[in-house]
Design an enzyme around this catalytic site. Structure first.
Site, PDB file in Angstrom:
ATOM      1  N   ARG A 122       0.856  -1.196   0.000  1.00 55.34           N
ATOM      2  CA  ARG A 122       0.000   0.000   0.000  1.00 55.34           C
ATOM      3  C   ARG A 122       0.890   1.245   0.000  1.00 55.34           C
ATOM      4  O   ARG A 122       0.866   2.046   0.926  1.00 55.34           O
ATOM      5  CB  ARG A 122      -0.937  -0.018   1.211  1.00 55.34           C
ATOM      6  N   GLN A 127       0.290   2.511  -6.040  1.00 57.12           N
ATOM      7  CA  GLN A 127      -1.119   2.924  -5.987  1.00 57.12           C
ATOM      8  C   GLN A 127      -1.928   2.531  -7.224  1.00 57.12           C
ATOM      9  O   GLN A 127      -3.077   2.117  -7.108  1.00 57.12           O
ATOM     10  CB  GLN A 127      -1.182   4.443  -5.822  1.00 57.12           C
ATOM     11  N   SER A 133      -7.654  -1.480  -2.979  1.00 58.88           N
ATOM     12  CA  SER A 133      -8.268  -0.155  -2.890  1.00 58.88           C
ATOM     13  C   SER A 133      -9.336   0.030  -3.952  1.00 58.88           C
ATOM     14  O   SER A 133     -10.441   0.495  -3.657  1.00 58.88           O
ATOM     15  CB  SER A 133      -7.215   0.942  -3.052  1.00 58.88           C
ATOM     16  N   TYR A 232      -1.654  -1.161   8.155  1.00 56.86           N
ATOM     17  CA  TYR A 232      -2.768  -2.055   8.466  1.00 56.86           C
ATOM     18  C   TYR A 232      -3.043  -2.064   9.964  1.00 56.86           C
ATOM     19  O   TYR A 232      -2.180  -1.709  10.772  1.00 56.86           O
ATOM     20  CB  TYR A 232      -2.440  -3.479   8.010  1.00 56.86           C
TER      21      TYR A 232
HETATM   22  P1  NAD Z   1      -8.524  -3.330   5.577  1.00 53.05           P
HETATM   23  O1  NAD Z   1      -9.489  -3.693   4.515  1.00 53.05           O
HETATM   24  O2  NAD Z   1      -7.395  -4.219   5.896  1.00 53.05           O
HETATM   25  O3  NAD Z   1      -9.342  -3.063   6.922  1.00 53.05           O
HETATM   26  C1  NAD Z   1     -10.430  -2.160   6.934  1.00 53.05           C
HETATM   27  C2  NAD Z   1     -10.354  -1.268   8.138  1.00 53.05           C
HETATM   28  O4  NAD Z   1     -10.711  -2.020   9.298  1.00 53.05           O
HETATM   29  C3  NAD Z   1      -8.976  -0.676   8.426  1.00 53.05           C
HETATM   30  O5  NAD Z   1      -9.073   0.732   8.442  1.00 53.05           O
HETATM   31  C4  NAD Z   1      -8.610  -1.251   9.783  1.00 53.05           C
HETATM   32  O6  NAD Z   1      -7.861  -0.354  10.570  1.00 53.05           O
HETATM   33  C5  NAD Z   1      -9.984  -1.500  10.385  1.00 53.05           C
HETATM   34  N1  NAD Z   1     -10.033  -2.444  11.512  1.00 53.05           N
HETATM   35  C6  NAD Z   1      -9.340  -3.588  11.707  1.00 53.05           C
HETATM   36  N2  NAD Z   1      -9.691  -4.163  12.883  1.00 53.05           N
HETATM   37  C7  NAD Z   1     -10.633  -3.344  13.438  1.00 53.05           C
HETATM   38  C8  NAD Z   1     -11.377  -3.390  14.647  1.00 53.05           C
HETATM   39  N3  NAD Z   1     -11.232  -4.386  15.515  1.00 53.05           N
HETATM   40  N4  NAD Z   1     -12.255  -2.405  14.875  1.00 53.05           N
HETATM   41  C9  NAD Z   1     -12.410  -1.385  13.990  1.00 53.05           C
HETATM   42  N5  NAD Z   1     -11.733  -1.280  12.847  1.00 53.05           N
HETATM   43  C10 NAD Z   1     -10.849  -2.251  12.565  1.00 53.05           C
HETATM   44  O7  NAD Z   1      -7.950  -1.853   5.315  1.00 53.05           O
HETATM   45  P2  NAD Z   1      -7.744  -1.108   3.938  1.00 53.05           P
HETATM   46  O8  NAD Z   1      -8.940  -0.334   3.600  1.00 53.05           O
HETATM   47  O9  NAD Z   1      -7.235  -2.087   2.954  1.00 53.05           O
HETATM   48  O10 NAD Z   1      -6.600  -0.069   4.333  1.00 53.05           O
HETATM   49  C11 NAD Z   1      -5.469  -0.503   5.056  1.00 53.05           C
HETATM   50  C12 NAD Z   1      -4.483   0.611   5.245  1.00 53.05           C
HETATM   51  O11 NAD Z   1      -3.824   0.888   4.044  1.00 53.05           O
HETATM   52  C13 NAD Z   1      -5.080   1.928   5.685  1.00 53.05           C
HETATM   53  O12 NAD Z   1      -4.188   2.499   6.598  1.00 53.05           O
HETATM   54  C14 NAD Z   1      -5.136   2.741   4.446  1.00 53.05           C
HETATM   55  O13 NAD Z   1      -5.131   4.129   4.690  1.00 53.05           O
HETATM   56  C15 NAD Z   1      -3.868   2.287   3.801  1.00 53.05           C
HETATM   57  N6  NAD Z   1      -3.859   2.484   2.364  1.00 53.05           N
HETATM   58  C16 NAD Z   1      -2.771   3.116   1.812  1.00 53.05           C
HETATM   59  C17 NAD Z   1      -2.713   3.316   0.456  1.00 53.05           C
HETATM   60  C18 NAD Z   1      -1.542   3.995  -0.166  1.00 53.05           C
HETATM   61  O14 NAD Z   1      -0.815   4.692   0.500  1.00 53.05           O
HETATM   62  N7  NAD Z   1      -1.335   3.800  -1.430  1.00 53.05           N
HETATM   63  C19 NAD Z   1      -3.725   2.841  -0.352  1.00 53.05           C
HETATM   64  C20 NAD Z   1      -4.812   2.201   0.242  1.00 53.05           C
HETATM   65  C21 NAD Z   1      -4.852   2.004   1.611  1.00 53.05           C
END
Ligand code: NAD
Length: 380
Positions: A122, A127, A133, A232
């Site tokens: 990520r 990206q 995403s 994560y």
């Molecule tokens: P994911 O699908 O793995 O999880 C969804 C969300 O659930 C996350 O925000 C996580 O913190 C939350 N979660 C996990 N356990 C939980 C709990 N017990 N209670 C409440 N919430 C809980 O996450 P994602 O959408 O794939 O994103 C993961 C990370 O990657 C994030 O920090 C996001 O900002 C980051 N991200 C970065 C980029 C980039 O920089 N290119 C792109 C996409 C996502």
């Protein structure tokens, strides 16, 4: 190279791994030959004639695509009936479920070099290839539409001659990509929104979308531990979980719609809505559980079904992007094209497995008959 796109055969899968737009780029100047199984795009509203016009060669049987292709592009990992069709020495790119060692071992045994796109880091550099995403964004959007559809009341506040209708209260659990899009979509429909995430960094993003962040009081130590270096969520301690459970229980009872998206990579989804919480919710409320594939954030979720328990509608659809097939395919196909641009030599067009490249090394799950042991995305 001969790049093959077989139709997806998994139940309910409507997406396709290439579109006329990406095929045009792949076939430009005779760089690659693209073979597409006839009818592979129909469920994504892409006709065979559209693929042909973009330069693809149509192949009647999926088996022939596998037999002829050097690289196979897929949305989902192979079903048991597809595994024997994989040609030894060919490459496979798709959502291959890299945490499922049995699935990876089966690919290694089939002799393919396989890249699991779920493991694209990520990072800013990756990206454009980030399928998690692009697809989670769609899932978050569609979850709100399904909820609105199942909810027997309005989403926005309305003032009519017959009286005022209050706005729906939406609670979003997990404010990652899907959760943030769910907030944005519910906001457009006029709901009042609260959201919760274990990552303190999510607070600012939630608030910037006009939702209220529900906060579990945390110690400095817990705050530092909530998020991995890769962004994560981490599995939190028991004491934190108790405080979190009490708060979520309270907020869920006050909500009309709960969208749950909480995931910890490679682990079963955390249960955030136990049966007691569901029982305490208002009749006619709706839960859409985006974590259904990983066991669900709600204890009563039934995978791929919409059920009613204690008067609450619980939707456990495991593939919401497939319900927005045309756009889901368009974005997924661009992600794959971007990955191919990295994987294939710009001059000769052949595959280059540069293990020093963090995107290639993170996604490579097997090659030359053996699975590649990777570092976990989410260290304990
Ligand atoms: P994911 O699908 O793995 O999880 C969804 C969300 O659930 C996350 O925000 C996580 O913190 C939350 N979660 C996990 N356990 C939980 C709990 N017990 N209670 C409440 N919430 C809980 O996450 P994602 O959408 O794939 O994103 C993961 C990370 O990657 C994030 O920090 C996001 O900002 C980051 N991200 C970065 C980029 C980039 O920089 N290119 C792109 C996409 C996502």
């Amino acid at each position: 190279m001969r790049i093959g796109i077989p139709g997806e055969i998994r139940q309910g899968e409507t997406r396709v791994a290439a579109t006329p737009e990406t095929i045009r780029k792949l076939t430009q100047g005779g760089r690659h030959i693209v073979l597409v199984e006839s009818r592979a795009g129909l469920a994504s509203s892409i006709l065979d004639s559209d693929f042909e016009a973009a330069g693809a060669v149509l192949v009647a049987a999926g088996a022939d695509v596998y037999a002829q292709a050097d690289i196979v592009l897929k949305v989902r990992g192979p079903e048991p009936t597809e595994l024997p069709l994989l040609r030894r020495g060919s490459a496979l790119i798709g959502l291959l479920n890299p945490h499922d060692q049995t699935a990876v071992d089966a690919l290694a045994k089939a002799g393919v070099t396989a890249f699991a796109l779920e493991s694209v880091p990520r990072t800013t550099r990756a990206q454009t290839m980030d399928v998690l995403s692009s697809q989670a964004n769609i899932a978050g959007y569609k979850a709100v539409l399904l909820a609105a559809n199942a909810y027997g009341r309005f989403m926005p506040m309305l003032m009519t001659a017959a009286g005022t209708v209050r706005a729906a209260r939406v609670l979003v659990l997990g404010a990652g990509v899907a959760g943030l899009q769910a907030i944005a979509t519910a906001k457009r429909l006029g709901a009042v929104i609260e959201a919760f995430d274990v990552r303190p960094a999510a607070k600012e993003q939630v608030e910037s979308l006009g939702a209220k962040f529900v906060e579990v009081p945390v110690s400095d130590e817990e705050r530092a531990k909530a998020e991995t270096a890769g962004g994560y969520a981490r599995d939190m301690g028991d004491d934190y979980k108790r405080r979190q459970a009490a708060l979520i229980d309270e907020r869920a009872r006050a909500s009309d719609i709960v969208i749950t998206t909480a995931l910890v990579p490679g682990r079963p989804a955390p249960v955030l809505l136990p049966e007691a919480t569901v029982r305490g919710m208002k009749p006619g409320s709706v839960i859409v559980d985006l974590a259904a594939q990983q066991g669900g954030n709600c204890a009563l979720t039934v995978q791929d079904a919409s059920t009613v328990a204690h008067g609450i509608v619980i939707i456990g659809h495991t593939n919401l992007p497939a319900l927005v097939a045309a756009d889901a395919s368009a974005l997924y196909a661009r992600n794959i094209l971007s990955f191919l641009n990295l994987l294939l030599d710009p001059a000769g067009g052949e595959i280059r497995i540069d293990r020093a490249d963090e995107i290639i090394s993170a996604t490579l799950v097997c090659t030359e008959g053996a699975s590649v042991r990777r570092q976990e995305m989410s260290p304990a």
